[in-house]
Motif scaffolding. Structure first.
Motif, PDB file in Angstrom:
ATOM      1  N   ASP A 227     100.565 -44.702  47.047  1.00  0.00           N
ATOM      2  CA  ASP A 227     101.667 -45.666  46.998  1.00  0.00           C
ATOM      3  C   ASP A 227     101.140 -47.013  47.498  1.00  0.00           C
ATOM      4  O   ASP A 227     100.682 -47.119  48.642  1.00  0.00           O
ATOM      5  CB  ASP A 227     102.818 -45.173  47.891  1.00  0.00           C
ATOM      6  CG  ASP A 227     104.050 -46.066  47.788  1.00  0.00           C
ATOM      7  OD1 ASP A 227     103.897 -47.276  47.507  1.00  0.00           O
ATOM      8  OD2 ASP A 227     105.169 -45.541  48.010  1.00  0.00           O
ATOM      9  N   VAL A 228     101.235 -48.012  46.645  1.00  0.00           N
ATOM     10  CA  VAL A 228     100.669 -49.321  47.009  1.00  0.00           C
ATOM     11  C   VAL A 228     101.376 -49.929  48.219  1.00  0.00           C
ATOM     12  O   VAL A 228     100.778 -50.710  48.970  1.00  0.00           O
ATOM     13  CB  VAL A 228     100.689 -50.272  45.783  1.00  0.00           C
ATOM     14  CG1 VAL A 228     102.114 -50.713  45.448  1.00  0.00           C
ATOM     15  CG2 VAL A 228      99.780 -51.477  46.003  1.00  0.00           C
TER      16      VAL A 228
ATOM     17  N   ARG B 143     105.675 -54.388  40.047  1.00  0.00           N
ATOM     18  CA  ARG B 143     106.143 -54.370  41.439  1.00  0.00           C
ATOM     19  C   ARG B 143     107.125 -55.496  41.709  1.00  0.00           C
ATOM     20  O   ARG B 143     107.860 -55.468  42.681  1.00  0.00           O
ATOM     21  CB  ARG B 143     104.950 -54.458  42.395  1.00  0.00           C
ATOM     22  CG  ARG B 143     104.178 -53.177  42.374  1.00  0.00           C
ATOM     23  CD  ARG B 143     102.831 -53.135  43.075  1.00  0.00           C
ATOM     24  NE  ARG B 143     102.264 -54.245  43.716  1.00  0.00           N
ATOM     25  CZ  ARG B 143     101.002 -54.671  43.491  1.00  0.00           C
ATOM     26  NH1 ARG B 143     100.245 -54.078  42.583  1.00  0.00           N
ATOM     27  NH2 ARG B 143     100.526 -55.679  44.159  1.00  0.00           N
TER      28      ARG B 143
ATOM     29  N   TRP C  46      97.843 -48.207  40.808  1.00  0.00           N
ATOM     30  CA  TRP C  46      99.208 -48.557  41.217  1.00  0.00           C
ATOM     31  C   TRP C  46      99.926 -49.287  40.078  1.00  0.00           C
ATOM     32  O   TRP C  46      99.288 -49.780  39.139  1.00  0.00           O
ATOM     33  CB  TRP C  46      99.175 -49.470  42.449  1.00  0.00           C
ATOM     34  CG  TRP C  46      98.323 -48.944  43.559  1.00  0.00           C
ATOM     35  CD1 TRP C  46      98.552 -47.805  44.293  1.00  0.00           C
ATOM     36  CD2 TRP C  46      97.084 -49.499  44.040  1.00  0.00           C
ATOM     37  NE1 TRP C  46      97.545 -47.625  45.209  1.00  0.00           N
ATOM     38  CE2 TRP C  46      96.638 -48.651  45.082  1.00  0.00           C
ATOM     39  CE3 TRP C  46      96.327 -50.626  43.711  1.00  0.00           C
ATOM     40  CZ2 TRP C  46      95.454 -48.909  45.786  1.00  0.00           C
ATOM     41  CZ3 TRP C  46      95.163 -50.877  44.402  1.00  0.00           C
ATOM     42  CH2 TRP C  46      94.729 -50.022  45.433  1.00  0.00           C
TER      43      TRP C  46
ATOM     44  N   LEU D  56      99.569 -48.776  51.175  1.00  0.00           N
ATOM     45  CA  LEU D  56      98.310 -49.508  51.321  1.00  0.00           C
ATOM     46  C   LEU D  56      98.555 -50.884  51.939  1.00  0.00           C
ATOM     47  O   LEU D  56      97.849 -51.308  52.875  1.00  0.00           O
ATOM     48  CB  LEU D  56      97.624 -49.657  49.959  1.00  0.00           C
ATOM     49  CG  LEU D  56      96.345 -50.491  49.982  1.00  0.00           C
ATOM     50  CD1 LEU D  56      95.199 -49.745  49.338  1.00  0.00           C
ATOM     51  CD2 LEU D  56      96.539 -51.826  49.279  1.00  0.00           C
TER      52      LEU D  56
ATOM     53  N   SER E 234      94.050 -49.797  37.358  1.00  0.00           N
ATOM     54  CA  SER E 234      94.721 -49.831  38.656  1.00  0.00           C
ATOM     55  C   SER E 234      95.414 -48.496  38.927  1.00  0.00           C
ATOM     56  O   SER E 234      96.090 -47.965  38.049  1.00  0.00           O
ATOM     57  CB  SER E 234      95.759 -50.956  38.688  1.00  0.00           C
ATOM     58  OG  SER E 234      96.512 -50.871  39.886  1.00  0.00           O
TER      59      SER E 234
ATOM     60  N   GLY F  97      93.123 -45.968  45.986  1.00  0.00           N
ATOM     61  CA  GLY F  97      94.277 -45.281  45.415  1.00  0.00           C
ATOM     62  C   GLY F  97      94.311 -43.806  45.803  1.00  0.00           C
ATOM     63  O   GLY F  97      95.388 -43.217  45.924  1.00  0.00           O
TER      64      GLY F  97
ATOM     65  N   ALA G 103      89.348 -49.921  43.952  1.00  0.00           N
ATOM     66  CA  ALA G 103      90.776 -49.623  43.775  1.00  0.00           C
ATOM     67  C   ALA G 103      90.986 -48.115  43.585  1.00  0.00           C
ATOM     68  O   ALA G 103      91.924 -47.527  44.139  1.00  0.00           O
ATOM     69  CB  ALA G 103      91.324 -50.393  42.583  1.00  0.00           C
TER      70      ALA G 103
END
Lengths: 182, 350
Positions: B269-270, B194, B188, B273, B186, B264, B260
């Motif tokens: 920055d997720v 998170r 992120w 997204l 990933s 990315g 992904a």
């Protein structure tokens, strides 16, 4: 234990007890009382039926209070439950619906429980398909004796005339369950 | 330790136990392992809690889930002792009021707890996060943990199709759904990070998911174009999120590692997204027939540009990374709406 058998443990929780919180009845005419109607914004059929019952109750001398809910979690649900609690405090009796899906039946019963916790008569209104579920939920939250009025299923997609007829037909039954006398 | 649950003598023949599971309604239609005292004790030994510790109360019957009862169901499902903490954490998570277990276990919807596991335990326990992770990979952790949680809902919560649960169709995940996130692929921070946990924590997040909603593309290499199409796909007109309160619930979207990586590069920055997905996850009000459009308007769902957004906030769209390297596909896990995902750390005996 025979060598051909083994012992295992039962994986189920004990069944809920049958002890129920008390239910309440008006035992008097409806004139002069304040009757609450709780609607769920999901169901148009119930909005029509409850509007007709609201008219009938006022015709029979009652005052009415309506409250609409529609949330199960978060701030909207906190607001809804607070509203129901205040509603339960203000009414002499209440009609709470509509249980015509799984979760809305669950929350119909839960909101009806709030009224019973205020020691007021209440009728939870559900559709036939959800009758067993409504009684199950009531039993599992300790209110197995709760008054449940069962309406035909489905109500949605019926023409307005049919819903009006159902409202007329079931109005005496809801009064009877509330303990209204002549 | 003395166990409190009722003992039942059964023939040692596994087929007789299978029959017993039908007779007693203990089962999910698939053969179970015997919940012997030895098997239960091994699970209890892996837990920091005593056998009579109450994990939660499970609806719809409000059954009291003691660690012992959970262990019995975990034994039936074949959960390894090392994985028992994941089962306990999942039950703790789904019993948080904002997950709305009472509503989700009784609804006509297909929704069911979907478990997403982060942390080092994924490999140790056999939790699937690579190819066919949502069905077919057959990792021991994924299959037994998800099933144990489902059995707890059935046997402790009293969930019975057509009786206490009114789910019209159900879904395959009702047998159990437990995946991991492919954190190493990933771009992120992981879902658990998170949500406030560290990369070293083993964490289970429970999402009330209505099913697996597949999306595919082979024609567009641009990450923004592809995310735009994903956003539009997530906003299908009969999604639950268009029925109820826009501020509740999350939609999980699982990206394969190849996509992904591409996403990315465009959105390091997720949160950006998620904001892009939220911004594009809408449909024009004219899409809906008059009856639906009227209600959407009455509920304030239509913005100044005649758009109806799927969700109110970017954090209601939750990207995760998992799946095989074959690319081409994403999966949405649509929300019930009236449920907020919950995360709990996996606690094991020190």
């Amino acid at each position: 234990m025979s060598s051909n058998t083994i012992w295992v443990r039962r994986p189920t929780a004990p069944p809920a007890g049958d002890v129920s919180a008390p239910t309440f009845r008006l035992e008097r005419p409806v004139a002069g009382l304040t009757i609450g109607l709780r609607t769920d914004r999901a169901w148009r059929s119930w909005q029509l039926i409850s509007t007709i019952w609201d008219e009938y109750l006022r015709r029979d001398g009652a005052q009415t209070i309506a409250v609409e809910t529609g949330a199960q979690i978060g701030q909207p649900a906190s607001s809804d439950r607070k509203q129901i609690n205040e509603f339960a405090g203000r009414v002499d009796a209440a009609i709470v619906g509509l249980g015509t899906c799984g979760s809305c039946t669950t929350f119909t019963i839960k909101d009806a429980v709030t009224v019973e916790e205020h020691e007021k008569p209440v009728v939870a209104v559900v559709c036939e398909e959800f009758t067993v579920h409504a009684h199950n939920v009531a039993r599992h939250v300790g209110h197995s004796a709760m008054n449940v009025l069962v309406l035909p299923y489905p109500l949605e997609a019926r023409p307005a005339e049919e819903l009006q007829q159902i409202a007329r037909e079931y109005y005496p039954k809801v009064l009877e369950l509330l303990g209204v006398t002549a | 330790m003395t166990l409190a649950s009722e003992r039942v003598e059964v023939p040692a023949d596994p087929r007789a136990q299978y029959e017993l599971s039908f007779r007693e309604q203990w089962g999910d239609g698939v053969p179970q392992l015997p919940a012997t005292d030895d098997a239960i004790q091994a699970l209890l030994d892996a837990s920091p809690y005593p056998a009579d510790h109450v994990v939660c109360v499970l609806p719809p019957r409000n059954g009291v889930a003691t660690v012992e009862l959970v262990a019995i169901n975990a034994a039936l499902a074949g959960v390894e002792p090392a994985a028992f903490g994941v089962v306990l954490a999942a039950l703790e998570a789904l019993s948080e009021p904002e997950w709305n277990a009472f509503g989700l276990t009784t609804t006509t919807s297909s929704v069911f707890p979907m478990l997403i596991v982060n942390g080092p335990c994924r490999d140790e326990l056999g939790i699937d996060y690579r190819a066919s992770c949502m069905g077919g990979a057959a990792g021991r952790g994924s299959m037994t943990i998800g099933r144990a949680v489902a059995l707890c809902l059935r046997n402790i919560g009293g969930q019975r199709a057509g009786e206490t649960t009114k789910s019209v169709f159900g879904q395959p995940a009702r047998f159990g759904f437990c995946i991991g996130e492919w954190e190493e692929r990933s771009p992120w921070p992981s879902l658990a990070q998170r949500r406030g946990f560290s990369a070293d924590d083993d964490v289970v997040t429970v999402h009330g998911g209505k099913g697996t909603f597949p999306m595919a593309d082979i024609h567009n290499d641009d990450p923004r174009d592809l995310l735009y199409l994903i956003a539009k796909s997530l906003a299908y007109p009969l999604a639950n999120m268009f029925l109820g309160n826009v501020e509740n619930g999350e939609v999980v979207v699982a990206f394969n590692p190849m996509w992904a990586e591409r996403f990315g590069s465009a959105f390091p920055d997720v949160d950006d997204l998620a904001a892009y997905l939220r911004e594009n996850a809408w449909q024009p009000i004219d899409l809906w027939p008059a009856a639906n459009a009227k209600l959407l308007r009455e509920r304030g769902r239509v913005d100044g540009h005649d758009r109806v957004h799927l969700v109110e906030r970017p954090d209601q769209i939750v990207p995760i990374v998992c799946g095989g390297l074959g690319s081409l596909h994403a999966i949405g896990l649509p929300s019930f709406g009236e449920s907020t995902m919950q995360s709990k750390p996996v606690v094991r005996r020190a």
